[in-house]
Design a protein around this motif. Structure first.
Motif, PDB file in Angstrom:
ATOM      1  N   ASP A 172       0.696  -1.106  -0.284  1.00 39.06           N
ATOM      2  CA  ASP A 172       0.029  -0.027  -0.271  1.00 39.06           C
ATOM      3  C   ASP A 172       0.868   1.264  -0.313  1.00 39.06           C
ATOM      4  O   ASP A 172       0.773   2.211  -0.198  1.00 39.06           O
ATOM      5  CB  ASP A 172      -1.196   0.164   0.931  1.00 39.06           C
TER       6      ASP A 172
ATOM      7  N   THR B 180       1.853   2.474  -3.512  1.00 44.17           N
ATOM      8  CA  THR B 180       0.734   2.950  -4.154  1.00 44.17           C
ATOM      9  C   THR B 180      -0.335   3.463  -4.149  1.00 44.17           C
ATOM     10  O   THR B 180      -1.328   3.696  -4.486  1.00 44.17           O
ATOM     11  CB  THR B 180       0.190   1.521  -4.385  1.00 44.17           C
TER      12      THR B 180
ATOM     13  N   SER C 256      -2.567  -3.189  -4.806  1.00 44.71           N
ATOM     14  CA  SER C 256      -1.737  -3.188  -3.398  1.00 44.71           C
ATOM     15  C   SER C 256      -2.533  -4.461  -2.659  1.00 44.71           C
ATOM     16  O   SER C 256      -3.585  -5.138  -2.365  1.00 44.71           O
ATOM     17  CB  SER C 256      -2.950  -2.035  -3.040  1.00 44.71           C
ATOM     18  N   PHE C 257      -1.045  -4.697  -1.484  1.00 41.85           N
ATOM     19  CA  PHE C 257      -0.899  -5.307  -0.280  1.00 41.85           C
ATOM     20  C   PHE C 257      -1.215  -4.482   1.043  1.00 41.85           C
ATOM     21  O   PHE C 257      -0.472  -3.691   0.559  1.00 41.85           O
ATOM     22  CB  PHE C 257      -0.832  -6.207  -0.890  1.00 41.85           C
ATOM     23  N   PRO C 258      -1.583  -5.043   2.066  1.00 41.47           N
ATOM     24  CA  PRO C 258      -0.518  -4.226   3.644  1.00 41.47           C
ATOM     25  C   PRO C 258       0.368  -4.676   3.654  1.00 41.47           C
ATOM     26  O   PRO C 258       1.203  -3.194   4.088  1.00 41.47           O
ATOM     27  CB  PRO C 258      -1.938  -4.978   4.110  1.00 41.47           C
TER      28      PRO C 258
END
Lengths: 340, 529
Positions: free
Chosen positions: A34, A37, A62-64
């Motif tokens: 995240d 991005t 997006s990923f954490p």
């Protein structure tokens, strides 16, 4: 009971949703955390410029954390949508390479990178920035000297429930901090350090963004971040009160890199994207968009970077050692912290 | 083929329950006990600290909810005070709120820089409430569980026959003796039932613990399963954690089932409600009511004010990219509403009509199993039972909808079962005497009469889906973004204005659906309070 107009309206809304869902077609898919991005980040700028210059659509997933993005590729294997993975750092790189899901790269511009920053000799991942982990504070709320001992900070009663760090299981910066503690303390000192620090913690946040958010919301007084973080506040807010310390034990150097997924159907396009990331055009923006040091020595950095604390003792453990011990370190850390 | 309709309903119900619930959970159970797995976890101190914390916090949360909710129920039923209706409605709002909204509201009010601590700081008092940790977790759990006690115990108190209490009072018993020896034993089954339900809900708490716990010190089994599956990528660990949760939740669920009947003797029709439990001293009454309103006001009203205050401003920060997220959420909620209602009808139909070998009764028991299962647990079970399907369906709305509608099934089933029960026997006799087939009865009598319950079931299942995040996180992909996930992401990226903006949108959406459901429920069954 069911007026026809309501049913009709509902169906129109659902059709619109299907349209919106299917109307997105990506040319290049990048898995990232995240923080890479988010709005105003390096990722956003890179996407805009790359799309404008090359006429190719870039989609970020997006990923954490980068770790979760990597897990996703591990699950998906050949069926992955990812062409590229961005944000893999020293603590993740050995695991990423063990997956065998990334292509070795021949990238223009690598020769301009200082050898000690090339964290992957086989070049499955090419570094694009680096930074040093530290605690950041607001001097209007907290008083700290420029150099502090981590062990003393963990014992200082003034910081009881006032520090926020990132979870090493979910965040690369958190994992970097765990690795750093292992590197600078002996076994007994390490256990004691975490026992002491656990009393000082307000929260163990899942990501850098959420930890820094707590600090900015004035929930916490110290946050685990980078020595370069104060530059953001100087440049963007003309605020000189946010400062970083240097640890007397040394500071962990985190290097971030990008790699191409070997299952991609667009390796040339993906390579072009990485070359663009390493171009002077983008490297000049790293300092002011990712708030890290650019990997190219000749890249521009703003004047505020000159005011940042200088790290003299760099800690950068071997990625293979990190990977081989990581699981037991994380389990041990969870046990040390997991006593309600 | 007069029984075709019954066979079809039994087949559909059985297939759904077996494929989506029983087989995956049995598979999980078998894998957890498999001899090939590593048993070192049983000696891992962290594992046991997670188990201890999960059930200890659930017990504390359920107990505190019980104390507050039951006190509120007694004051609500036996006192008349200005904010009485407001208390009732406020508690229903708390119950209906999605967890992510509760968490955000709590940080907005109890956080170090939240409304409450800011107000205290303005008065020169140092912030003393720490929202992260025990206080936040217990507070949030009490926030949405005390209404359960208020509604159930309050309804029981208002509907019960108080002749015995009146007789005891007239014979010289004190109010306390009356309460402890007569009323309390009457409402004890209701209290136990609510306690077990609150315990079940809190023991599978995910987002509250993930955000407000924010430390391994505060990890529930639910969070540990999520972390093992999605972060540590340690499936054997996830399986063993899930096994423990499944066994303990199963036992509590069994206890809940044994208590889930309202045993109070109802007041005869037309008999007036007699208020007993209020002090003869006005001052004492006022103090009690003020105390209660203060606690509920701070616990429930404060966070809601913080949410609306920050959220209304935040709505203007929401960009165009929020629209697809909102429409996806609505689409998913609609799918869940339709699926849960369709399976619910099928099950309720079997319960009513399929009596051979007790199939209908057994299906009804099975339909309630999801009460003891969480979305995370069910998602893990489905992923393991159908790995190939999981890869294909990852990120599809259908996979998430199946999980969410299974969890919403007990709710849908209860409403539709009640709907079937309310169809008068004389209609069935009339249809039988006219020679109508079961299919004709279904189409011409039952379904038209079930329109209301079907719509209610749709609304409640959709409301549940709108706020649910566990299944979405477990089946996450770039193709899916729902409003709760969007809020969680915005919070993680410290875009708090947008998070509050989206939360207030979600809040009003959910509220609207619950108000519509409440309206419909009153229309169908009359007022129950």
């Amino acid at each position: 009971m069911f007026p026809k107009k309501i049913v009709l309206g509902w169906m129109v809304l659902l059709s619109l949703t299907f349209f919106l869902q299917t109307a997105t077609g990506a040319e290049l898919t990048v898995y990232a955390s995240d923080s890479f991005t988010s709005k105003g980040s390096l990722g956003e700028l890179l996407k805009q410029k790359f799309e404008k210059i090359n006429g190719i659509k870039v989609t970020y997933v997006s990923f954490p954390s980068t770790g979760e993005a990597l897990n996703q590729i591990a699950i998906e294997q050949k069926q992955t949508h990812a062409d590229l993975l961005v944000g893999v750092d020293n603590s993740l790189i050995a695991r990423a390479k063990q997956l065998g899901a990334f292509l070795p790269l021949e990238i223009k511009g690598v020769k301009n990178i200082r050898p000690e920053l090339l964290f992957d000799r086989e070049l499955h991942f090419v570094p694009y920035d680096y930074g040093y982990l530290t605690f950041v504070f607001d001097k209007t709320r907290t008083q700290l000297p420029s150099t502090v001992s981590l062990q003393k900070l963990a014992l200082d009663p003034a910081f009881r429930s006032k520090i926020v760090i990132e979870d090493p299981r979910t965040s690369s910066i958190g994992l970097g901090f765990l690795v750093f503690a292992h590197e600078v303390f002996d076994k007994a000192g390490y256990v004691q350090f975490w026992k002491n620090l656990s009393r000082q913690l307000l929260s163990v946040a899942p990501s850098w963004s959420s930890a820094y958010g707590l600090f900015l919301k004035k929930e916490a007084e110290l946050v685990l971040s980078y020595t370069t973080s104060p530059a953001y506040h100087i440049e963007k807010e003309n605020k000189h009160d946010i400062q970083a310390v240097v640890f007397s034990e040394g500071n962990y150097r985190q290097i971030e890199g990008a790699g191409i997924v070997k299952y991609t159907k667009k390796p040339e396009l993906a390579k072009k994207w990485i070359e663009f990331l390493l171009s002077k055009n983008i490297q000049d923006e790293v300092a002011t968009h990712n708030w890290m040091y650019p990997i190219l020595e000749n890249a521009n950095v703003p004047a505020s970077f000159a005011k940042l604390p200088k790290v003299t003792k760099v800690v950068q453990p071997d990625p293979i050692k990190i990977e081989s011990s990581k699981k037991s370190w994380l389990r041990e850390w969870a046990s040390l912290m997991g006593k309600p | 083929m007069r029984n075709g309709c019954k066979i079809a309903a039994a087949a559909v119900s059985l297939f759904f329950l077996l494929a989506v619930l029983i087989f995956p959970l049995s598979w999980l159970f078998a894998r957890g006990l498999s001899s090939s797995v590593d048993y070192s976890i049983w000696s891992d101190p962290f594992f046991w600290s997670v188990v201890r914390f999960t059930y200890w916090q659930a017990a504390c949360s359920a107990f505190l909810s019980c104390v507050l909710g039951t006190t509120a129920a007694f004051l609500y039923s036996d006192h008349v005070f200005p904010a009485r209706k407001l208390l009732w409605h406020l508690s229903l709002v708390c119950f209906s709120l999605p967890t992510i909204v509760v968490v955000l509201s709590f940080t907005g009010f109890f956080g170090r820089s939240g409304l409450m601590n800011s107000a205290l700081a303005a008065l020169g008092i140092d912030p003393f409430i720490q929202v992260y940790g025990w206080v936040g977790i217990l507070g949030a759990h009490v926030f949405y569980n005390f209404p359960l006690f208020l509604k159930s115990v309050g309804s029981a108190l208002e509907q019960m026959d108080r002749t015995e209490e009146m007789a005891a009072l007239s014979l010289g018993a004190s109010r306390l003796q009356c309460l402890m020896l007569i009323t309390f034993p009457k409402i004890w089954p209701v209290l136990k039932s609510c306690f077990f339900l609150a315990f079940l809900l809190c023991s599978s708490s995910f987002l509250v613990v993930l955000i407000l716990g924010a430390s391994p010190k505060f990890t529930t089994l639910e969070v540990a399963i999520y972390e093992a599956t999605k972060i540590e990528f340690d499936i054997p660990l996830a399986v063993r954690l899930a096994l423990v949760q499944l066994v303990i939740s199963g036992i509590v669920y069994f206890l809940f089932l044994r208590q889930s009947t309202l045993f109070v003797t109802l007041r005869p029709a037309g008999a007036p409600f007699i208020r007993i439990y209020h002090s003869s001293k006005k001052m004492q009454n006022s103090l009690l009511i003020t105390g209660l309103l203060l606690v509920v006001g701070v616990l429930a009203g404060g966070p809601l004010i913080a949410l609306v205050q920050s959220g209304v401003r935040g709505v203007f920060y929401l960009g165009r990219e929020f629209l697809p997220t909102l429409t996806t959420t609505v689409l998913l909620a609609s799918l869940v509403g339709v699926l849960a209602t369709a399976i619910g009808i099928s099950l309720a139909y079997c319960e009513k009509h399929v009596n051979r070998f007790g199939i209908g009764r057994w299906l009804a028991y099975l339909a309630n199993i999801p009460l003891s299962v969480s979305t995370i647990l069910l998602s893990v079970a489905l992923m393991l039972a159908y790995p190939a399907v999981h890869l294909k369906l990852r990120g599809s709305l259908l996979a998430i909808a199946v999980v969410q509608s299974t969890i919403a099934l007990p709710l849908a089933f209860r409403i539709l079962h009640e709907g079937f029960c309310r169809i008068g026997d004389e209609l069935y006799w009339a249809a039988a005497s006219a020679g109508a087939s079961p299919f004709q009865v279904l189409c011409d009598i039952e379904l038209p009469l079930l329109k209301g319950p079907m719509f209610l079931s749709f609304l409640l299942a959709a409301s549940f889906s709108i706020g649910e995040i566990g299944a979405v996180i477990m089946f996450l992909s770039e193709k899916i973004s729902t409003v709760p996930l969007w809020i969680y992401r915005a919070m993680s990226q410290y875009r708090f204005e947008e998070a509050y903006g989206a939360a207030v949108v979600l809040f009003f959406f959910t509220l609207l659906m619950y108000v519509a459901a409440g309206f419909l429920e009153r229309k169908l069954y009359g007022s129950r309070s």
